[in-house]
Design a protein around this motif. Structure first.
Motif, mmCIF file in Angstrom:
data_model
loop_
_atom_site.group_PDB
_atom_site.id
_atom_site.type_symbol
_atom_site.label_atom_id
_atom_site.label_comp_id
_atom_site.label_asym_id
_atom_site.label_seq_id
_atom_site.Cartn_x
_atom_site.Cartn_y
_atom_site.Cartn_z
ATOM 1 N N UNK A 19 0.835 -1.197 0.000
ATOM 2 C CA UNK A 19 0.000 0.000 0.000
ATOM 3 C C UNK A 19 0.871 1.248 0.000
ATOM 4 N N UNK A 20 0.578 2.187 -0.878
ATOM 5 C CA UNK A 20 1.356 3.428 -0.933
ATOM 6 C C UNK A 20 1.070 4.286 0.303
ATOM 7 N N UNK A 21 2.095 5.007 0.767
ATOM 8 C CA UNK A 21 1.912 5.890 1.914
ATOM 9 C C UNK A 21 1.806 5.180 3.231
ATOM 10 N N UNK A 22 2.265 3.931 3.280
ATOM 11 C CA UNK A 22 2.092 3.118 4.483
ATOM 12 C C UNK A 22 2.785 3.722 5.697
ATOM 13 N N UNK A 23 3.919 4.415 5.488
ATOM 14 C CA UNK A 23 4.696 4.923 6.606
ATOM 15 C C UNK A 23 4.667 6.447 6.700
ATOM 16 N N UNK A 24 3.802 7.101 5.957
ATOM 17 C CA UNK A 24 3.797 8.552 5.922
ATOM 18 C C UNK A 24 3.523 9.173 7.291
ATOM 19 N N UNK A 25 2.751 8.483 8.138
ATOM 20 C CA UNK A 25 2.356 9.063 9.420
ATOM 21 C C UNK A 25 3.315 8.726 10.548
ATOM 22 N N UNK A 26 4.378 7.962 10.258
ATOM 23 C CA UNK A 26 5.285 7.512 11.304
ATOM 24 C C UNK A 26 6.260 8.630 11.674
ATOM 25 N N UNK A 27 6.465 8.831 12.971
ATOM 26 C CA UNK A 27 7.421 9.805 13.473
ATOM 27 C C UNK A 27 8.427 9.091 14.363
ATOM 28 N N UNK A 28 9.581 9.735 14.673
ATOM 29 C CA UNK A 28 10.548 9.097 15.575
ATOM 30 C C UNK A 28 9.953 8.718 16.931
ATOM 31 N N UNK A 29 8.985 9.523 17.422
ATOM 32 C CA UNK A 29 8.394 9.233 18.717
ATOM 33 C C UNK A 29 7.654 7.896 18.724
ATOM 34 N N UNK A 30 7.151 7.481 17.567
ATOM 35 C CA UNK A 30 6.454 6.200 17.493
ATOM 36 C C UNK A 30 7.392 5.048 17.814
ATOM 37 N N UNK A 31 8.682 5.208 17.519
ATOM 38 C CA UNK A 31 9.637 4.147 17.795
ATOM 39 C C UNK A 31 10.111 4.180 19.242
ATOM 40 N N UNK A 32 10.144 5.370 19.830
ATOM 41 C CA UNK A 32 10.710 5.501 21.163
ATOM 42 C C UNK A 32 9.681 5.219 22.247
ATOM 43 N N UNK A 33 8.480 5.768 22.096
ATOM 44 C CA UNK A 33 7.519 5.681 23.186
ATOM 45 C C UNK A 33 6.143 5.191 22.759
ATOM 46 N N UNK A 34 6.008 4.762 21.539
ATOM 47 C CA UNK A 34 4.702 4.305 21.080
ATOM 48 C C UNK A 34 4.252 3.045 21.796
ATOM 49 N N UNK A 35 2.961 2.912 22.027
ATOM 50 C CA UNK A 35 2.433 1.747 22.732
ATOM 51 C C UNK A 35 2.246 0.556 21.799
ATOM 52 N N UNK A 36 2.099 0.834 20.515
ATOM 53 C CA UNK A 36 1.916 -0.246 19.557
ATOM 54 C C UNK A 36 3.254 -0.611 18.925
ATOM 55 N N UNK A 37 3.339 -1.832 18.416
ATOM 56 C CA UNK A 37 4.554 -2.229 17.721
ATOM 57 C C UNK A 37 4.704 -1.398 16.458
ATOM 58 N N UNK A 38 5.910 -0.898 16.177
ATOM 59 C CA UNK A 38 6.115 -0.088 14.977
ATOM 60 C C UNK A 38 6.034 -0.938 13.726
ATOM 61 N N UNK A 39 5.892 -0.309 12.550
ATOM 62 C CA UNK A 39 5.829 -1.075 11.306
ATOM 63 C C UNK A 39 7.108 -1.863 11.100
ATOM 64 N N UNK A 104 17.313 6.990 15.958
ATOM 65 C CA UNK A 104 16.082 6.521 16.599
ATOM 66 C C UNK A 104 16.311 5.201 17.314
ATOM 67 N N UNK A 105 17.100 4.321 16.719
ATOM 68 C CA UNK A 105 17.391 3.034 17.356
ATOM 69 C C UNK A 105 18.171 3.233 18.649
ATOM 70 N N UNK A 106 19.144 4.146 18.648
ATOM 71 C CA UNK A 106 19.908 4.437 19.864
ATOM 72 C C UNK A 106 18.980 4.968 20.949
ATOM 73 N N UNK A 107 18.152 5.965 20.599
ATOM 74 C CA UNK A 107 17.256 6.577 21.582
ATOM 75 C C UNK A 107 16.245 5.569 22.114
ATOM 76 N N UNK A 108 15.674 4.754 21.227
ATOM 77 C CA UNK A 108 14.648 3.803 21.650
ATOM 78 C C UNK A 108 15.220 2.744 22.599
ATOM 79 N N UNK A 109 16.394 2.212 22.264
ATOM 80 C CA UNK A 109 16.960 1.157 23.100
ATOM 81 C C UNK A 109 17.438 1.677 24.448
ATOM 82 N N UNK A 110 17.928 2.922 24.486
ATOM 83 C CA UNK A 110 18.279 3.512 25.782
ATOM 84 C C UNK A 110 17.035 3.727 26.628
ATOM 85 N N UNK A 111 15.972 4.272 26.018
ATOM 86 C CA UNK A 111 14.729 4.489 26.754
ATOM 87 C C UNK A 111 14.144 3.167 27.232
#
Length: 208
Positions: A19-39, A104-111
């Protein structure tokens, strides 16, 4: 050929069905503190299969406390609960997820391990101080991971905030590079993680 952004895919594109635009709404915060699993997050069966077929990209972080001159005053190590219930001393380490930048990977794993208030100082340059190749076969290199072939980009990251261990991390212990306990800590870090601490201190110009 790959499809870039939202261009119209041709029949021969490997992701033409995506699907086109699948990741358009993703932000770095989704990887660090999001409650759902990221794409791109893989279930246990999928990641086990990938680990037996592909090298996996990781970041490995040596947390440090520094003084006003940027010199390392303390090195951190984690006490972590393993899947078999044993406790091991290790570093902050984790996979780089699909569609996730190294920062983002560094920040997420530290958090994930030290909490949201750890306040890591993400480096301006993404060049690691070393690359550690973990193999699932003992003796191939000084780095060993029974689960997989992992390629770890290793970073020294100053921690400016308060650490509140979470997830599988039970505690974080700090020791000065000149303290005799450092050698003891390093000896307790299996599979090459202690060697990464030694390389980090040498790279930063500190005594190990």
């Amino acid at each position: 050929m790959p499809v870039l952004h939202d261009e119209i895919p041709d029949d021969g594109d490997f992701d033409s069905a995506r699907k086109r635009g699948e990741f358009d709404h993703i932000t770095p915060e989704d990887f660090v503190s999001g409650s759902d699993n990221p794409p791109g997050w893989l279930g246990s069966a999928d990641i086990d299969r990938a680990r037996h077929q592909l090298p996996i990209a990781y970041v490995e972080i040596v947390p440090v406390r520094t003084n006003d001159f940027g010199q390392i005053e303390q090195v951190g190590s984690l006490l972590r609960m393993c899947e078999d219930g044993a406790i091991e001393r290790t570093l902050i380490t984790g996979r780089v997820l699909f569609h996730e930048s190294l920062r983002e990977a560094i920040a997420r794993n530290i958090a994930k391990d030290l909490g949201e208030l750890a306040l890591p100082l993400i480096p301006v340059s993404l060049q690691p101080f070393t690359v550690a190749e973990f193999f699932p076969t003992p003796g191939v290199s000084e780095f060993y991971d029974a689960r997989q072939h992992a390629i770890s980009l290793c970073y020294v990251i100053p921690i400016a905030g308060d650490c509140k261990p979470r997830d599988e991390t039970l505690d974080v212990e700090w020791v000065a590079p000149s303290n005799v306990l450092l050698d003891q800590f390093i000896s307790q870090m299996p599979n090459g993680h202690g060697r990464i601490v030694q390389q980090a201190l040498a790279w930063a110009g500190s005594q190990s």
